[in-house]
Design an enzyme around this catalytic site. Structure first.
Site, PDB file in Angstrom:
ATOM      1  CD  GLU A  24      -3.070  -0.385   0.038  1.00 60.10           C
ATOM      2  OE1 GLU A  24      -3.148   0.048  -1.129  1.00 60.10           O
ATOM      3  OE2 GLU A  24      -3.597  -1.439   0.420  1.00 60.10           O
ATOM      4  CG  ASP A  27       0.738   3.138  -6.322  1.00 58.20           C
ATOM      5  OD1 ASP A  27       0.938   3.857  -5.315  1.00 58.20           O
ATOM      6  OD2 ASP A  27      -0.342   3.127  -6.957  1.00 58.20           O
ATOM      7  CB  SER A  59     -23.728   8.210 -12.830  1.00 61.90           C
ATOM      8  OG  SER A  59     -23.695   7.302 -11.737  1.00 61.90           O
ATOM      9  N   GLY A 112     -15.535   5.107  -2.818  1.00 64.02           N
ATOM     10  CA  GLY A 112     -14.857   5.645  -1.648  1.00 64.02           C
ATOM     11  C   GLY A 112     -14.570   4.580  -0.604  1.00 64.02           C
ATOM     12  N   GLY A 114     -12.063   2.150  -0.976  1.00 66.06           N
ATOM     13  CA  GLY A 114     -10.750   1.560  -1.161  1.00 66.06           C
ATOM     14  C   GLY A 114     -10.726   0.457  -2.206  1.00 66.06           C
ATOM     15  CG  LEU A 115     -13.445  -2.126  -2.625  1.00 63.16           C
ATOM     16  CD1 LEU A 115     -14.767  -2.874  -2.658  1.00 63.16           C
ATOM     17  CD2 LEU A 115     -12.309  -3.076  -2.245  1.00 63.16           C
ATOM     18  CD  GLU A 150      -7.698   8.985  -9.306  1.00 66.13           C
ATOM     19  OE1 GLU A 150      -8.064   8.104 -10.111  1.00 66.13           O
ATOM     20  OE2 GLU A 150      -7.802   8.861  -8.081  1.00 66.13           O
ATOM     21  CG  ASP A 162      -5.866   2.417  -7.343  1.00 65.30           C
ATOM     22  OD1 ASP A 162      -5.278   1.506  -6.739  1.00 65.30           O
ATOM     23  OD2 ASP A 162      -6.247   3.467  -6.789  1.00 65.30           O
ATOM     24  CE1 TYR A 212      -3.168   7.314  -2.682  1.00 66.37           C
ATOM     25  CE2 TYR A 212      -1.823   8.930  -3.816  1.00 66.37           C
ATOM     26  CZ  TYR A 212      -2.278   7.640  -3.673  1.00 66.37           C
ATOM     27  OH  TYR A 212      -1.841   6.674  -4.539  1.00 66.37           O
TER      28      TYR A 212
HETATM   29  P1  ADP Z   1     -12.387   4.719  -4.546  1.00 67.31           P
HETATM   30  O1  ADP Z   1     -11.590   4.819  -5.793  1.00 67.31           O
HETATM   31  O2  ADP Z   1     -11.661   4.007  -3.441  1.00 67.31           O
HETATM   32  O3  ADP Z   1     -13.741   4.133  -4.737  1.00 67.31           O
HETATM   33  P2  ADP Z   1     -12.244   7.574  -4.768  1.00 67.31           P
HETATM   34  O4  ADP Z   1     -12.547   8.673  -3.816  1.00 67.31           O
HETATM   35  O5  ADP Z   1     -10.886   7.531  -5.364  1.00 67.31           O
HETATM   36  O6  ADP Z   1     -12.597   6.208  -4.025  1.00 67.31           O
HETATM   37  O7  ADP Z   1     -13.274   7.607  -5.975  1.00 67.31           O
HETATM   38  C1  ADP Z   1     -14.675   7.680  -5.711  1.00 67.31           C
HETATM   39  C2  ADP Z   1     -15.301   8.688  -6.644  1.00 67.31           C
HETATM   40  O8  ADP Z   1     -15.449   8.122  -7.962  1.00 67.31           O
HETATM   41  C3  ADP Z   1     -16.715   9.069  -6.239  1.00 67.31           C
HETATM   42  O9  ADP Z   1     -16.703  10.081  -5.253  1.00 67.31           O
HETATM   43  C4  ADP Z   1     -17.270   9.550  -7.574  1.00 67.31           C
HETATM   44  O10 ADP Z   1     -16.830  10.864  -7.858  1.00 67.31           O
HETATM   45  C5  ADP Z   1     -16.635   8.606  -8.566  1.00 67.31           C
HETATM   46  N1  ADP Z   1     -17.529   7.462  -8.806  1.00 67.31           N
HETATM   47  C6  ADP Z   1     -17.382   6.187  -8.367  1.00 67.31           C
HETATM   48  N2  ADP Z   1     -18.401   5.393  -8.774  1.00 67.31           N
HETATM   49  C7  ADP Z   1     -19.237   6.189  -9.491  1.00 67.31           C
HETATM   50  C8  ADP Z   1     -20.488   5.979 -10.185  1.00 67.31           C
HETATM   51  N3  ADP Z   1     -21.074   4.778 -10.197  1.00 67.31           N
HETATM   52  N4  ADP Z   1     -21.054   7.047 -10.804  1.00 67.31           N
HETATM   53  C9  ADP Z   1     -20.462   8.249 -10.794  1.00 67.31           C
HETATM   54  N5  ADP Z   1     -19.292   8.506 -10.173  1.00 67.31           N
HETATM   55  C10 ADP Z   1     -18.683   7.503  -9.523  1.00 67.31           C
HETATM   56 MG    MG Z   2      -9.744   5.937  -6.032  1.00 71.37          MG
END
Ligand code: ADP
Ligand code: MG
Length: 376
Positions: A24, A27, A59, A112, A114-115, A150, A162, A212
């Site tokens: 973790e 990278d 979405s 959000g 961590g996946l 990103e 990722d 981060y």
């Molecule tokens: P993780 O990558 O761990 O899930 P992040 O904070 O890096 O967490 O990314 C999450 C963000 O990705 C959400 O806040 C949103 O902006 C975007 N996101 C994830 N899934 C969707 C979805 N199904 N529709 C729209 N935006 C999404």
């Molecule tokens: Mg992420």
């Protein structure tokens, strides 16, 4: 969004989330990681809309959509739109062939947590557009442009893991990726009779993007000091425990701890790959606990909820090991649990977690799965 009524998809893409078994925050320090895609994913449906530059993205998960003009791409005030816009911006720098399209996406991947729903979002779009408009991008192009998106549009200075895991993974394997050379090996993962169980703390890592970037800067600051004596060192991956020991008294304690965690985590990734190859499951578990200890006490990217679940798992002899997975400050813990006691473990953990934090735990099994694909 009017287009939804007449939408007839030409192309469907499955874009998976990922777990990282170990490694973790290594990278962006050019070290080693050991991730794999999982079965949870974002599904994208695409159609060309016949227009020159107008695109519509919806979405279903959030029940929101927006329109954009390919000739006038700029950052949005709306966070999730930036993942889309950032990828389009990067694609437009590399190819000029994207035209008007419509896209509907739907996810069973908790965001959000961590996946890496973020990488799934970026890479699924890139993969889909590459297919729809025959852009000729390689998988690695898609991985790299998504990472850059990103950085530039979302503002998280993430490493490459990722996106790499989401696109490149192979079912039944984890990827041992060298983040400096981008060389990689697929390592078969057979944990039988154990399963990988994720416990979602439901603590969303809002803090994570700022922290981060702070961690990244702290590692750079530590590296700068080490380079004075070791000028050939390019990143923390070139530093070992003996070299680092020189700085125990002189380096700022926080910087020292950050560097120390990265140096030992890189070592653990290689040990984990070996343990998997000889199916030494006890070592697999112990490495996970050791990694979590580093995440929590040296790198300080855990949280009370994740710490609680990892500690809780230690009382259960049918759990070999556990750690928080992903960037940190919540999200999911990854647990290696004997198949006969999965339900019991989830039940006990849920009760204990509810009592302690008044949060309903979400628990599910994941299996190492293949990367981004076209759905027929
Ligand atoms: P993780 O990558 O761990 O899930 P992040 O904070 O890096 O967490 O990314 C999450 C963000 O990705 C959400 O806040 C949103 O902006 C975007 N996101 C994830 N899934 C969707 C979805 N199904 N529709 C729209 N935006 C999404
Ligand atoms: Mg992420």
């Amino acid at each position: 969004m009017d287009f939804l009524k007449t939408f007839t998809p030409e192309l469907t893409i499955a874009s998976p989330g990922r777990i990282n078994l170990i490694g973790e925050h290594t990278d962006y320090n050019m070290g080693y990681v050991l991730p794999t895609a999982i079965g949870k994913k974002i599904v994208f449906k695409f159609q060309k809309n016949g227009l020159d530059s107008l695109c519509r993205v919806y979405s279903k998960t959030y029940d929101v959509g927006f329109e954009l003009d390919l000739n006038a791409i700029s950052k949005s005030e709306v966070e999730w739109e930036n993942y889309i816009l950032g990828v389009l911006n990067e694609i437009s720098k590399r190819t000029g062939q994207v035209q008007g399209f419509d896209c509907i996406l739907e996810s069973d991947l908790p965001s959000g947590s961590g996946l890496s729903s973020s990488a799934a979002l970026e890479c699924g779009l890139a993969f889909g557009l590459n297919e729809l408009f025959t852009l000729g991008l390689s998988k690695l192009d898609m991985v790299q442009l998504s990472q850059t998106a990103e950085h530039t549009y979302v503002g998280t200075q993430c490493g490459i893991m990722d996106q790499f895991a989401s696109v490149i993974s192979k079912s039944g394997h984890v990827i041992l990726l060298d983040c400096e050379s981008l060389e990689y090996d697929f390592i078969p993962i057979d944990l039988h009779p154990y399963k990988i169980i994720l416990l979602n703390t439901k603590v969303s890592h809002n803090l994570a993007s700022s922290e981060y970037n702070t961690r990244k800067r702290e590692c750079e600051a530590g590296l700068k000091i080490i380079k004075i004596k070791y000028p050939t060192v390019k990143s923390l991956r070139d530093v070992d425990e003996v070299m680092l020991a020189d700085y125990k008294e002189t380096m700022d304690a926080i910087l020292f701890n950050r560097c120390s965690y990265i140096v030992s985590e890189n070592k653990r990734v290689l040990e984990m790959a070996k343990a998997l190859q000889v199916k030494d499951l006890l070592s697999v578990g112990q490495l996970l606990y050791a990694a979590h200890h580093g995440i929590s006490t040296l790198y300080e990217v855990s949280c009370p909820e994740s710490d609680f679940l990892v500690e809780f798992s230690k009382d259960n002899p049918s759990v070999l090991g556990a750690r928080q997975t992903g960037g940190g400050f919540g999200g999911c813990t990854l647990n290696i649990v004997h198949e006969d006691t999965v339900e019991q473990f989830i039940d006990e953990a849920s009760k204990a977690y509810k009592k302690k934090f008044d949060i309903d735990l979400e628990a599910f099994e994941v299996t190492p799965s293949g990367g981004t694909s076209i759905v027929n």
